[in-house]
Design a protein around this motif. Structure first.
Motif, PDB file in Angstrom:
ATOM      1  N   GLN A 130       0.809  -1.211   0.000  1.00  0.00           N
ATOM      2  CA  GLN A 130       0.000   0.000   0.000  1.00  0.00           C
ATOM      3  C   GLN A 130       0.851   1.272   0.000  1.00  0.00           C
ATOM      4  O   GLN A 130       1.918   1.339   0.609  1.00  0.00           O
ATOM      5  N   ILE A 131       0.329   2.282  -0.697  1.00  0.00           N
ATOM      6  CA  ILE A 131       0.982   3.584  -0.801  1.00  0.00           C
ATOM      7  C   ILE A 131       0.108   4.606  -0.080  1.00  0.00           C
ATOM      8  O   ILE A 131      -1.064   4.784  -0.428  1.00  0.00           O
ATOM      9  N   HIS A 132       0.663   5.277   0.926  1.00  0.00           N
ATOM     10  CA  HIS A 132      -0.046   6.329   1.651  1.00  0.00           C
ATOM     11  C   HIS A 132       0.439   7.686   1.150  1.00  0.00           C
ATOM     12  O   HIS A 132       1.646   7.904   0.998  1.00  0.00           O
ATOM     13  N   ILE A 133      -0.512   8.592   0.906  1.00  0.00           N
ATOM     14  CA  ILE A 133      -0.167   9.942   0.443  1.00  0.00           C
ATOM     15  C   ILE A 133      -0.769  10.963   1.396  1.00  0.00           C
ATOM     16  O   ILE A 133      -1.974  10.928   1.684  1.00  0.00           O
ATOM     17  N   ILE A 467      -8.732   7.385 -11.954  1.00  0.00           N
ATOM     18  CA  ILE A 467      -9.143   7.870 -10.632  1.00  0.00           C
ATOM     19  C   ILE A 467      -8.329   9.099 -10.270  1.00  0.00           C
ATOM     20  O   ILE A 467      -7.098   9.106 -10.388  1.00  0.00           O
ATOM     21  N   TYR A 468      -9.029  10.138  -9.828  1.00  0.00           N
ATOM     22  CA  TYR A 468      -8.371  11.325  -9.279  1.00  0.00           C
ATOM     23  C   TYR A 468      -8.701  11.427  -7.797  1.00  0.00           C
ATOM     24  O   TYR A 468      -9.857  11.258  -7.390  1.00  0.00           O
ATOM     25  N   ALA A 469      -7.683  11.706  -6.994  1.00  0.00           N
ATOM     26  CA  ALA A 469      -7.891  11.926  -5.561  1.00  0.00           C
ATOM     27  C   ALA A 469      -7.132  13.167  -5.133  1.00  0.00           C
ATOM     28  O   ALA A 469      -6.068  13.479  -5.673  1.00  0.00           O
ATOM     29  N   ASN A 470      -7.698  13.880  -4.173  1.00  0.00           N
ATOM     30  CA  ASN A 470      -6.994  14.992  -3.538  1.00  0.00           C
ATOM     31  C   ASN A 470      -6.807  14.634  -2.075  1.00  0.00           C
ATOM     32  O   ASN A 470      -7.762  14.231  -1.398  1.00  0.00           O
ATOM     33  N   SER A 471      -5.575  14.766  -1.597  1.00  0.00           N
ATOM     34  CA  SER A 471      -5.223  14.279  -0.264  1.00  0.00           C
ATOM     35  C   SER A 471      -5.565  15.244   0.860  1.00  0.00           C
ATOM     36  O   SER A 471      -5.279  14.956   2.026  1.00  0.00           O
ATOM     37  N   THR A 479     -11.688  25.274   6.215  1.00  0.00           N
ATOM     38  CA  THR A 479     -13.066  25.762   6.192  1.00  0.00           C
ATOM     39  C   THR A 479     -13.929  24.995   5.196  1.00  0.00           C
ATOM     40  O   THR A 479     -13.642  24.953   4.004  1.00  0.00           O
ATOM     41  N   GLY A 480     -14.973  24.377   5.729  1.00  0.00           N
ATOM     42  CA  GLY A 480     -15.902  23.644   4.878  1.00  0.00           C
ATOM     43  C   GLY A 480     -15.411  22.290   4.423  1.00  0.00           C
ATOM     44  O   GLY A 480     -16.103  21.596   3.670  1.00  0.00           O
ATOM     45  N   ASN A 481     -14.220  21.893   4.871  1.00  0.00           N
ATOM     46  CA  ASN A 481     -13.643  20.620   4.447  1.00  0.00           C
ATOM     47  C   ASN A 481     -13.059  19.889   5.649  1.00  0.00           C
ATOM     48  O   ASN A 481     -12.739  20.504   6.670  1.00  0.00           O
ATOM     49  N   PRO A 482     -12.887  18.582   5.533  1.00  0.00           N
ATOM     50  CA  PRO A 482     -12.278  17.831   6.636  1.00  0.00           C
ATOM     51  C   PRO A 482     -10.784  18.111   6.711  1.00  0.00           C
ATOM     52  O   PRO A 482     -10.189  18.694   5.798  1.00  0.00           O
ATOM     53  N   THR A 483     -10.173  17.693   7.785  1.00  0.00           N
ATOM     54  CA  THR A 483      -8.726  17.792   7.918  1.00  0.00           C
ATOM     55  C   THR A 483      -8.189  16.454   8.423  1.00  0.00           C
ATOM     56  O   THR A 483      -8.955  15.537   8.705  1.00  0.00           O
ATOM     57  N   MET A 484      -6.874  16.323   8.493  1.00  0.00           N
ATOM     58  CA  MET A 484      -6.191  15.068   8.848  1.00  0.00           C
ATOM     59  C   MET A 484      -6.581  13.945   7.879  1.00  0.00           C
ATOM     60  O   MET A 484      -6.976  12.859   8.273  1.00  0.00           O
ATOM     61  N   ASN A 485      -6.452  14.246   6.588  1.00  0.00           N
ATOM     62  CA  ASN A 485      -6.806  13.278   5.549  1.00  0.00           C
ATOM     63  C   ASN A 485      -5.573  12.590   4.981  1.00  0.00           C
ATOM     64  O   ASN A 485      -4.476  13.128   5.015  1.00  0.00           O
ATOM     65  N   PHE A 486      -5.791  11.421   4.422  1.00  0.00           N
ATOM     66  CA  PHE A 486      -4.739  10.749   3.667  1.00  0.00           C
ATOM     67  C   PHE A 486      -5.370   9.814   2.641  1.00  0.00           C
ATOM     68  O   PHE A 486      -6.493   9.332   2.809  1.00  0.00           O
ATOM     69  N   VAL A 487      -4.642   9.612   1.560  1.00  0.00           N
ATOM     70  CA  VAL A 487      -5.070   8.727   0.478  1.00  0.00           C
ATOM     71  C   VAL A 487      -4.274   7.432   0.582  1.00  0.00           C
ATOM     72  O   VAL A 487      -3.075   7.454   0.885  1.00  0.00           O
ATOM     73  N   LEU A 503      -9.882   7.224   0.411  1.00  0.00           N
ATOM     74  CA  LEU A 503      -9.602   8.481   1.108  1.00  0.00           C
ATOM     75  C   LEU A 503     -10.082   8.343   2.546  1.00  0.00           C
ATOM     76  O   LEU A 503     -11.225   7.947   2.784  1.00  0.00           O
ATOM     77  N   TYR A 504      -9.198   8.667   3.491  1.00  0.00           N
ATOM     78  CA  TYR A 504      -9.519   8.471   4.902  1.00  0.00           C
ATOM     79  C   TYR A 504      -9.305   9.751   5.700  1.00  0.00           C
ATOM     80  O   TYR A 504      -8.615  10.676   5.269  1.00  0.00           O
ATOM     81  N   GLN A 505      -9.888   9.743   6.906  1.00  0.00           N
ATOM     82  CA  GLN A 505      -9.658  10.813   7.870  1.00  0.00           C
ATOM     83  C   GLN A 505      -9.173  10.194   9.174  1.00  0.00           C
ATOM     84  O   GLN A 505      -9.762   9.233   9.681  1.00  0.00           O
ATOM     85  N   TYR A 506      -8.089  10.757   9.689  1.00  0.00           N
ATOM     86  CA  TYR A 506      -7.527  10.300  10.959  1.00  0.00           C
ATOM     87  C   TYR A 506      -8.180  11.086  12.089  1.00  0.00           C
ATOM     88  O   TYR A 506      -8.627  12.224  11.901  1.00  0.00           O
TER      89      TYR A 506
END
Length: 524
Positions: A130-133, A467-471, A479-487, A503-506
């Protein structure tokens, strides 16, 4: 007779629908099923790496409580193996009690998603794949101004869990890592840029130590690509602070693209090269700095002004933006005007006590030595009625050359680049325009930059799903978005044909939540 399944399926074998844990497949028919016709009429197959359908040994039976429902389980009566593609077929040999059958054979394709467990996933066979970004961590020199303070310890916790995981092969840090932008206008800079980055490292020692533990363990490859907030950090700076780190850099300072994956199908970069205000600017201001390496884009000064506004509590201000007149028949002048209107919109949201006319922005960075006024950055009306600027003079006319230097494959018209710079969807769309549309070998693209964590399906020139992802970000606030994210990208296993992106949130309690529906591609 018709049928519905509890598992989401696709008719396209190249685009199987990704499902989370699948234990029992339930087929609900519109009529009661004749038990004698089940044998050989319903089959479950696993698709191997060569695209072959291999029958999955299964238990197939009519639900004792409902004769219109058929249930399918594997022989172990356990969840289907994660990270696999399956084919479900129902032939017209299956009949109802009244003798009806399906109008046509049912063939559906689905895939099973991985359930992330940093302690290890049995279905990954203890293999490191697995590759974490992560990106937009924004570690600063001074906690009074840095945007990542509360989330710093959770980041350390995540990195330590990553280091102990048996399934992680790579960690990619996709820019905006060591932040030199988020400082108030009057901040006194260290004597040298290397001293600045050493001070950032010292202020974030726990994070630096956690990353160095991963590098030193040797089991996980750690790669860094530059972002706009750290575009002056050199190869030597990163190597000094993180000995052994891999760096994916372009020939142009402040840019880099990392290509990885079994078939080099994955592209990871920060995304700022497509942003008019944030991409390195190796053309403007060199006559002012009198050196041949200055690349600071204009958004650097916006960040300095914005940090002052935050530190001052968004004060009421007497500053006003000048009313400008423009000759709309002159394309260059019209683009300066558009540039001015973007600045006007930005400054409206970051009021400051200091007068726009006063020299208040200290520099001592990237060849800049003077103290500048906000008005030095803003377009103004010349005596002859034309629009001009003190800093970034002629920026509207050098954008095409700047794109060439910065390695932008498909030219972005300057009017779009200026007016859409704050549109996160526009930056995201460059994954399609610049990469998927130009290189059919690329199937997955990950950007950072926007702080807007997301994942979506696109397509390439070969009409394959991509597939496109934004980390996202690890800043304390988005503001208006989650934080502590990783792909997380999970490449195909040895005998599988599917690659999965999630896409996950810690969380501060060290748990992980899937933030958006995962996506999968076949035959990467």
């Amino acid at each position: 007779m018709t049928v519905k399944t509890n598992v989401a399926t696709s008719e396209d074998s190249n685009d199987p629908t990704l499902n989370d844990t699948v234990t029992t497949i339930s087929l609900t028919f519109t009529e009661k099923i004749e038990p004698k016709t089940i044998t050989d009429a319903i089959k479950l197959y696993r698709i191997d790496k060569n695209g072959n359908a291999v029958e999955e040994p299964s238990i197939i039976k009519i639900d004792a409580a409902d004769p219109m429902v058929i249930q399918i389980n594997n022989k172990a009566m356990s969840p289907l193996t994660q990270g696999e593609t399956y084919q479900l077929t129902i032939s017209r040999d299956l009949q109802s009690k009244s003798g009806d059958s399906l109008a046509s054979e049912f063939v559906g394709y689905f895939a099973t998603n991985y359930q992330l467990n940093l302690a290890g996933n049995m279905d990954l066979n203890n293999e490191r794949t697995q590759i974490h970004i992560i990106s937009d961590i924004h570690l600063g020199i001074d906690d009074a101004y840095t945007s990542t303070v509360a989330n710093r310890q959770p980041l350390v916790d995540y990195l330590d869990q990553l280091n102990a995981s048996p399934n992680v092969k790579e960690l990619v840090i996709a820019g905006d890592f060591l932040d030199f932008w988020m400082l108030p206008m009057d901040y006194t800079m260290p004597a040298t840029q290397s001293a600045f980055y050493d001070a950032v490292a010292a202020n974030n020692k726990t994070v630096v130590d956690a990353i160095n533990r991963i590098i030193q363990s040797g089991a996980i490859k750690v790669t860094y690509t530059p972002g706009n907030h750290d575009l002056l950090a050199t190869d030597a700076d990163l190597a000094r602070i993180f000995p052994g780190i891999n760096q994916a850099r372009d020939s142009m300072q402040g840019l880099g693209t990392y290509v990885t994956g079994t078939n080099s199908e994955i592209v990871i970069e920060h995304g700022h090269r497509y942003d008019f205000f944030s991409a390195p600017d190796p053309i403007s201001n060199r006559d002012i700095t009198q050196n041949g390496t200055s690349i600071l884009p204009s958004a650097y000064f916006y960040a300095r002004i914005g940090t002052s506004s935050i530190a001052e509590g968004f004060p009421k201000t007497t500053n006003t933006f000048p009313e400008l007149k423009v000759d709309k028949t002159d394309a260059s002048q019209l683009n300066i005007y558009r540039y001015a209107q973007v600045w006007k919109a930005l400054l409206t949201n970051i009021p400051i006590n200091e007068s726009y006319a006063d020299a208040t922005i200290t520099t001592n960075i990237d060849g800049f030595t003077q103290t500048y006024a906000v008005n030095d950055i803003l377009p103004h009306q010349n005596e002859d009625g034309t629009l001009g600027m003190n800093l970034y003079q002629d920026i509207e006319n050098t954008w095409d050359e700047r794109q060439t230097i910065n390695g932008v494959k498909v030219n972005i018209p300057v009017s779009d680049a200026i007016t859409k710079s704050a549109d996160t969807a526009f930056i995201d769309s460059q994954a399609q325009t610049q990469i998927f549309d130009t290189d059919p070998t690329k199937r997955i693209v990950v950007f950072g930059h926007t702080h807007h964590a997301r994942i979506t399906a696109m397509s390439n020139a070969a009409n394959q799903k991509t597939i496109y992802a934004n980390s996202g970000t690890w800043s304390d606030h988005a503001t208006g978005n989650p934080t502590m994210n990783f792909v997380v990208i999970s490449p195909p296993k040895a005998d599988s044909d599917i690659e999965i992106v999630n896409l996950y949130q810690y969380a501060t309690d060290k748990t992980v939540t899937q933030w958006a529906e995962g996506q999968a591609i076949t035959n990467p």
